[in-house]
Design an enzyme around this catalytic site. Structure first.
Site, PDB file in Angstrom:
ATOM      1  N   LYS A   3       8.455  26.044  35.999  1.00 56.56           N
ATOM      2  CA  LYS A   3       8.419  27.337  35.309  1.00 56.56           C
ATOM      3  C   LYS A   3       7.167  28.085  35.770  1.00 56.56           C
ATOM      4  CE  LYS A   3       8.579  29.040  30.494  1.00 56.56           C
ATOM      5  NZ  LYS A   3       8.711  28.611  29.089  1.00 56.56           N
ATOM      6  N   SER A  29      12.433  30.427  26.476  1.00 56.12           N
ATOM      7  CA  SER A  29      11.905  31.254  27.537  1.00 56.12           C
ATOM      8  C   SER A  29      12.087  30.660  28.931  1.00 56.12           C
ATOM      9  CB  SER A  29      10.417  31.507  27.294  1.00 56.12           C
ATOM     10  OG  SER A  29       9.688  30.296  27.346  1.00 56.12           O
ATOM     11  N   SER A  43      11.667  26.732  23.661  1.00 50.86           N
ATOM     12  CA  SER A  43      11.889  27.287  25.003  1.00 50.86           C
ATOM     13  C   SER A  43      12.359  26.301  26.070  1.00 50.86           C
ATOM     14  CB  SER A  43      10.626  27.989  25.494  1.00 50.86           C
ATOM     15  OG  SER A  43      10.441  29.188  24.784  1.00 50.86           O
TER      16      SER A  43
END
Lengths: 474, 76
Positions: free
Chosen positions: A82, A157, A181
């Site tokens: 990420k 997210s 997330s």
């Protein structure tokens, strides 16, 4: 072996082929780069791709393995991080153009550990800006799209991690989880996501969102891969002030046979409150069937009461926005106009939370944690839906959950936030599909640092189902 | 299926009257925000919603509970 087959193999399967030299890391990386080329225009999973660096690392891994220096199950396996995990020499944007040219000089601890394990970094993954949102929206680098239907959100997210893993663009990805997330995109994209116990995986070198709620963890397609990833990234890190000094077991010891025997004797509690909220009946049916299956395999299933479940949103919301506003305050005052407006508004609103209210939320957290611990003295695991709905449409502010229309953000974080408050480990595994062909996730939460039991139950369930083998139509 | 009022409450409540505009502007200025920006008009209802959502916390009996600031979950 055909490229697409390599892309949909788990890290466990690939590692056995790599170790026996039946498949080379070079073949694996080329297959994944081709898969990314073919699907990325639709999915938008990546912010930064590293094809040449990955090819070079794959050749190096191939040479090492041929020379007999096999490092372990992630050697030669594609990973992607990420894009709020710092990577030395590779830009790390946190999903904002403000950091479009920010190039860290040091790897985060997770990246260091993956490198030491011989994993190959394919790139940096798209995310909801600053990880502050559960949908996977990002106007700066483009919204993320669900591989099961690109008109739908990935969830966030860690949306790029969800889509990349589900679509076979990458074998192992990482997420961060402050209100869900990791688990939200994992559930909506039909993969496995593990939020480990708070402090078990280092967050050193990750852009914070909320210090007391942030967790780092793996997003993968099988429970075995979650165990393999944890074997690499879990463990004490003096650079992370919240890092726990605990012994780290071999997480693969949680993996039992293929007949579901790992569920035998496990006490699974199902909070009644989970089903007292707006919930898509298709999700409820799939989750209840999964729990019944676990019971038929020897788990002792009981209904339990978790009254403070209903307070999780208020407690977590106050802590999260206050801590996020504190961390991002300078950026907000200087560059607020450059932020995605919904993210900007949430951050700015956090500036208005008083210290008294923040501490009251932390007091309530104490009570919440006490109740959760008492529950987990009665049972080994808590089971329920990961999400009350399947993936909503992109940019939809509200979503239909059963007979009610509810705010998308509130719905998506409903079942995940409790375990950010407690810090307890929680995993999501695929447990079915809606009539529209969209994945549904089952969440299992356990005692602090008892990832072995969480993985054991999830793996045993996975072994007697085939949800995780289904591939999105892309 | 029953609906829980707290779950409904997490959706921001936009019509709370607790925070008036003048107080909001004073707080915004104290927080360092540019109160002359047109953006501030958009922020006002968001702040009111957030503060309203804290009401359920204020109604909780937290007496005797120290803030859980240690963060590391205890081992069982």
């Amino acid at each position: 072996m055909e490229g697409l087959e390599l892309c949909y193999m788990s890290a466990g399967e690939l590692s056995r082929l790599v170790e026996s030299r039946e498949v080379s890391p070079v073949e694996i990386v080329e297959a994944h780069l081709a898969r990314i080329d073919a699907t990325e225009p639709v999915l938008n999973s990546f912010i930064t791709l590293l094809p040449e660096e990955a090819r070079s690392a794959a050749r190096r891994a191939e040479r090492e393995i041929q020379a007999g220096a096999y490092r372990g199950p992630l050697h030669g396996i594609p990973v992607a991080l990420k894009d709020l995990y710092n990577t030395a020499g590779v830009r790390t944007t946190s999903g904002s153009r403000i950091f479009d040219t920010f190039i860290p000089t040091e790897d985060c601890t997770v990246a260091t550990r993956f490198k030491e394990a011989g994993a190959i970094l394919l790139g940096k993954l798209n995310l909801h800006q600053f990880a502050f949102g559960p949908t996977g929206e990002n106007p700066d680098y483009g919204h993320m799209h669900n591989p099961w239907d690109p008109e739908l959100i990935t969830g966030g997210s860690s949306g790029g991690s969800g889509s990349a893993t589900a679509a076979g663009q990458c074998t192992v990805t990482t997420g961060s989880d402050t209100g869900g997330s990791i688990r939200i995109p994992a559930a909506l994209c039909g993969i496995v996501g593990l939020k480990p116990t708070y402090g078990l995986v280092s967050r050193y070198g990750l852009t914070p969102l909320s210090w007391s709620l942030d967790h780092a963890g793996p997003m993968v397609r099988t429970v075995e891969d979650a165990a393999l990833a944890m074997n690499v990234i879990a463990g004490h890190d003096p650079k992370d002030v919240a890092s726990a000094q605990v012994e780290v077991p071999d997480y693969t010891t949680a993996l039992t046979g293929s007949d579901g025997t790992g569920l035998r004797g496990l006490r699974i509690g199902v909070p009644a409150e989970y089903f007292q909220v707006p919930l898509d009946p298709q999700v409820e049916r799939a989750v209840r069937e999964a729990i019944s299956l676990m019971e038929s395999l020897g788990a002792e299933v009981t209904e339990v009461s978790f009254p403070m479940f209903h307070d999780a949103q208020a407690i977590s919301g106050a802590i999260l926005v206050a801590e996020a506003a504190a961390y991002h305050r300078d950026l907000l005052l200087e560059h607020g106009h450059k932020l995605y407006p919904p993210v900007r508004l949430r951050l700015e609103a956090g500036l208005f939370i008083s210290a008294a209210d923040y501490l009251r939320a932390q007091q309530a957290r104490t009570l919440f944690n006490r109740q959760a611990r008492e529950l987990l003295n009665q049972v080994d695991l808590l089971a329920g839906p990961t999400e009350p709905v399947t993936a909503p449409k992109l940019l939809a502010t509200h979503v239909q959950a059963g007979e009610e229309e509810v705010a998308t953000t509130a719905a998506l974080t409903l079942y995940t936030r409790p375990y950010n408050i407690t810090g307890f480990p929680a995993i999501t595994v695929p447990c079915g599909f809606s009539d529209e062909g969209l994945p549904i996730g089952l969440q299992l939460a356990g005692r602090p640092f008892d990832e072995l039991t969480v993985l054991r139950a999830a793996h045993a369930y996975e072994q007697v189902t085939d949800w995780h083998r289904r591939r999105p139509p892309i | 299926m029953s609906s829980n009022s707290t779950y409904q409450g997490v959706s921001p409540i936009a019509n709370q009257e607790d925070l008036d505009r003048d107080t909001f502007l004073r707080l915004a200025a104290a927080a360092g925000l540019d109160v002359s920006s047109p953006h501030i008009e958009e922020l006002f209802p968001n702040v009111r919603s957030l503060l309203a959502s804290l009401e359920s916390l204020r109604q909780m009996d937290v007496s005797g509970a120290e803030p859980d600031m240690a963060f590391i979950p205890p081992r069982e």
